[in-house]
Design an enzyme around this catalytic site. Structure first.
Site, PDB file in Angstrom:
ATOM      1  N   HIS A 158      26.245  64.179 -33.724  1.00 37.96           N
ATOM      2  CA  HIS A 158      25.463  64.686 -34.867  1.00 37.96           C
ATOM      3  C   HIS A 158      26.194  64.424 -36.178  1.00 37.96           C
ATOM      4  CE1 HIS A 158      27.704  68.488 -35.573  1.00 37.96           C
ATOM      5  NE2 HIS A 158      27.808  68.580 -34.264  1.00 37.96           N
ATOM      6  N   ASP A 182      33.772  67.480 -35.678  1.00 37.62           N
ATOM      7  CA  ASP A 182      32.473  68.104 -35.373  1.00 37.62           C
ATOM      8  C   ASP A 182      31.516  67.772 -36.514  1.00 37.62           C
ATOM      9  OD1 ASP A 182      30.453  69.605 -34.362  1.00 37.62           O
ATOM     10  OD2 ASP A 182      31.365  71.541 -34.763  1.00 37.62           O
ATOM     11  N   GLU A 242      22.356  69.717 -36.760  1.00 38.95           N
ATOM     12  CA  GLU A 242      22.682  70.324 -35.466  1.00 38.95           C
ATOM     13  C   GLU A 242      23.405  71.650 -35.637  1.00 38.95           C
ATOM     14  OE1 GLU A 242      24.684  70.980 -31.598  1.00 38.95           O
ATOM     15  OE2 GLU A 242      25.500  70.936 -33.600  1.00 38.95           O
ATOM     16  N   GLU A 243      24.147  71.786 -36.758  1.00 36.80           N
ATOM     17  CA  GLU A 243      25.039  72.940 -36.894  1.00 36.80           C
ATOM     18  C   GLU A 243      24.439  74.051 -37.751  1.00 36.80           C
ATOM     19  OE1 GLU A 243      27.565  73.492 -35.163  1.00 36.80           O
ATOM     20  OE2 GLU A 243      28.329  71.601 -34.417  1.00 36.80           O
ATOM     21  N   ASP A 261      30.242  65.805 -28.687  1.00 32.38           N
ATOM     22  CA  ASP A 261      30.277  66.899 -29.666  1.00 32.38           C
ATOM     23  C   ASP A 261      31.297  67.956 -29.261  1.00 32.38           C
ATOM     24  OD1 ASP A 261      29.705  68.463 -31.852  1.00 32.38           O
ATOM     25  OD2 ASP A 261      27.871  69.309 -31.016  1.00 32.38           O
TER      26      ASP A 261
END
Ligand SMILES: [Zn+2]
Length: 415
Positions: free
Chosen positions: A321, A333, A367-368, A397
Site C-alpha cells: 500500500h 509501512d 490502507e492505513e 505489509d
C-alpha cells in the site's frame, strides 16, 4: 535491506509457478478468515535464493510435470539472483525506496503528498517500460490529526508524549482531567474494576512477544476500559524498543459500550506512571484530543504490468500500500512493500525475462489511517468478476526486513 528486498522479489518468479489455485482473500482481515501456514523458509543471506521445491523437488507434493517445470526455471532464478547480488541492479531497490520516502515523506489518506507520490509512481512505471500503467480512482477518507496533549498533574507536572489512535473519538473541547488507574493487563483491569469508574485507565502491558499479540491492548483497550467505567484510556505504545517515541495505530469500539478517547503514550511514561502508582502516589492527568472530520477526497489504486506471453489473462499480483500513517515516513509501512512490487517487474524488464502469466504490480491506496483497506475493498467490489483471473497475489505489509519466509493463505490445492 536492498538484498532483503530482492530475496523476496526473486522468489516471486518461482512462487507464481507453484500457485495454481485462486485466492480471493486479498483483504487485510484474511488472517482471521482462513488458516495460514508458513509456506517456505528461505536460505540464509547471500546463499543462492532457490526455494526448496527447486532445490529438492522430490520433497514437494506436486505432480512430476510441475516439478520438472519448476526445475526448468533454475537458470532464470540464478540470473536474477546474480543480477541482484552482484550486477548493475545491486542496491537499486533500496536507493529508490530512499528517494521515494525523501521526496514524499508521510502519505496519509486524503493528503496531497499521497497523490503526488502516486503521480510519481505512475511516471516511474512508464519510464521502466511497464504496460497498462494506470490509476483507478477511489473515494477515500481525508485524515488530519488534531490537537493532542496530555500532562501528568500530580504528584508532579510532566508532559506526556502521545499519539491518538484511529478511529478514536476526541475529548470534550475543554479536555478531560481525572484520576488515573494504571493496570498491567486486561485481567488486572478486571481485578481492579471497582477502582476504575470515572478514571483515565492507563495500560502498562508488557511486550507480549510479538507486535500482533501485544497490539490487542491498543485494539481493545478503549472497549475494556469503558466496560468498567473508565472515561478515557492511555495505552503503552506497542513496541519492544522505545526512545520516548509513541506509536499510533488502529483501534476498535464495540456496540453498546461507550466510545471513550484513546491514545498511545510512550513505554517510558507508562512505566513511570505504573511505578508512581505502585509506590502509593495518587495520579491525576489532563488529556485533550481533537479530531478533524474532513470531506472525503479522491485517490487512486495504481497498476502496471508485464503482460504474460502464454497466459496473458491469468494474473499474478505483487502488491503493497502506497499510503502511510501521518507521523512517520511510511518507509516500511509500506513504501517498502510497494517498492519491491514494482522493482521485481523492473528487474525482469531489464533482464529481458518474460513470464507465462501477466505480472501486475498493484499499489493500494488508503490502507492505513482512517481507512482500513479502502483501496483494496474498492478494488474487490469493482473487479468482483475478475478476481478469479488471479493465480496468486503477493502482499507485503509487515515491514521489508530480512526475509524469513512467506505466509500463505488460500485453498489446500493452491498451497
Ligand atoms: Zn500497512
Amino acid at each position: 535491506m536492498n538484498h532483503t528486498i530482492f530475496f523476496v522479489s526473486s522468489l516471486l518468479v518461482a512462487f507464481q509457478v507453484i500457485c495454481s489455485g485462486t485466492n480471493h482473500n486479498i483483504t487485510k482481515d484474511y488472517e482471521n478468515q482462513i488458516k495460514r501456514r508458513r509456506f517456505q523458509d528461505l536460505p540464509p543471506f547471500k546463499a543462492p535464493v532457490i526455494g526448496p521445491c527447486v532445490k529438492h523437488p522430490e520433497n514437494c507434493n506436486l505432480s512430476p510435470i510441475l516439478k520438472a517445470e519448476i526445475v526448468s526455471y533454475r537458470p532464470a532464478v540464478e540470473t536474477i539472483v546474480r543480477e541482484v547480488l552482484d550486477g548493475e541492479s545491486k542496491g537499486r531497490a533500496y536507493k529508490e525506496l530512499g528517494k521515494f520516502v525523501d521526496l514524499f515523506g508521510a502519505r496519509v489518506s486524503g493528503s496531497k503528498a499521497l497523490e503526488d507520490s502516486i503521480d510519481y509512481m505512475l511516471d516511474q512505471m512508464k519510464q521502466n517500460g511497464l504496460q497498462n500503467v494506470h490509476g483507478e480512482e477511489v473515494v477515500v477518507p481525508h485524515y488530519v490529526r488534531g490537537e493532542e496533549r496530555a500532562e501528568l498533574l500530580t504528584p508532579r507536572r510532566k508532559h506526556l508524549t502521545l499519539l491518538g489512535l484511529d478511529p478514536s473519538v476526541g475529548t470534550p473541547a475543554q479536555g478531560i482531567e481525572a484520576d488515573v488507574l494504571v493496570v498491567t493487563s486486561f485481567e488486572d483491569l478486571k481485578a481492579k474494576a471497582k477502582q476504575a469508574k470515572g478514571k483515565i485507565i492507563v495500560f502498562n502491558q508488557d511486550w507480549q512477544g510479538s507486535y500482533k499479540t501485544t497490539a490487542i491492548y491498543r485494539i481493545r483497550g478503549a472497549i475494556e476500559a469503558a466496560t468498567v467505567g473508565g472515561i478515557a484510556t492511555l495505552i503503552r505504545s506497542i513496541t519492544d524498543f522505545s526512545l520516548n517515541t509513541p506509536h499510533t495505530g488502529g483501534m476498535t469500539y464495540e456496540a453498546l459500550i461507550p466510545e471513550i478517547p484513546a491514545a498511545c503514550i510512550t513505554v517510558e511514561d507508562a512505566e513511570l506512571l505504573y511505578r508512581l502508582q505502585e509506590s502509593g502516589e495518587k495520579l491525576r492527568i489532563s488529556f485533550k484530543m481533537s479530531i478533524y472530520k474532513l470531506p472525503a477526497t479522491t485517490s487512486r489504486n495504481v497498476f502496471g504490468e508485464i503482460t504474460g506471453n502464454e497466459k496473458p489473462n491469468e494474473l499474478v499480483g505483487l502488491s503493497g500500500h502506497i499510503d502511510s500513517w501521518d507521523v512517520g515516513q511510511g518507509a516500511l509501512d509500506d513504501a517498502g512493500g510497494t517498492q519491491i512490487s514494482v522493482e521485481a517487474l523492473y528487474l525482469l524488464k531489464r533482464l529481458g525475462l518474460t513470464t507465462h502469466r501477466t505480472l501486475q504490480a498493484i499499489l493500494w491506496t488508503s490502507e492505513e489511517a482512517a481507512a482500513v483497506g479502502v483501496g483494496v475493498a474498492d478494488y474487490v467490489k469493482r473487479h468482483d468478476k475478475e478476481l478469479a483471473n488471479f493465480s496468486a497475489v503477493f502482499e507485503s505489509d509487515s515491514g521489508t526486513f530480512n526475509a524469513t519466509g512467506l505466509d500463505f493463505a488460500g485453498s489446500e490445492e493452491a498451497g
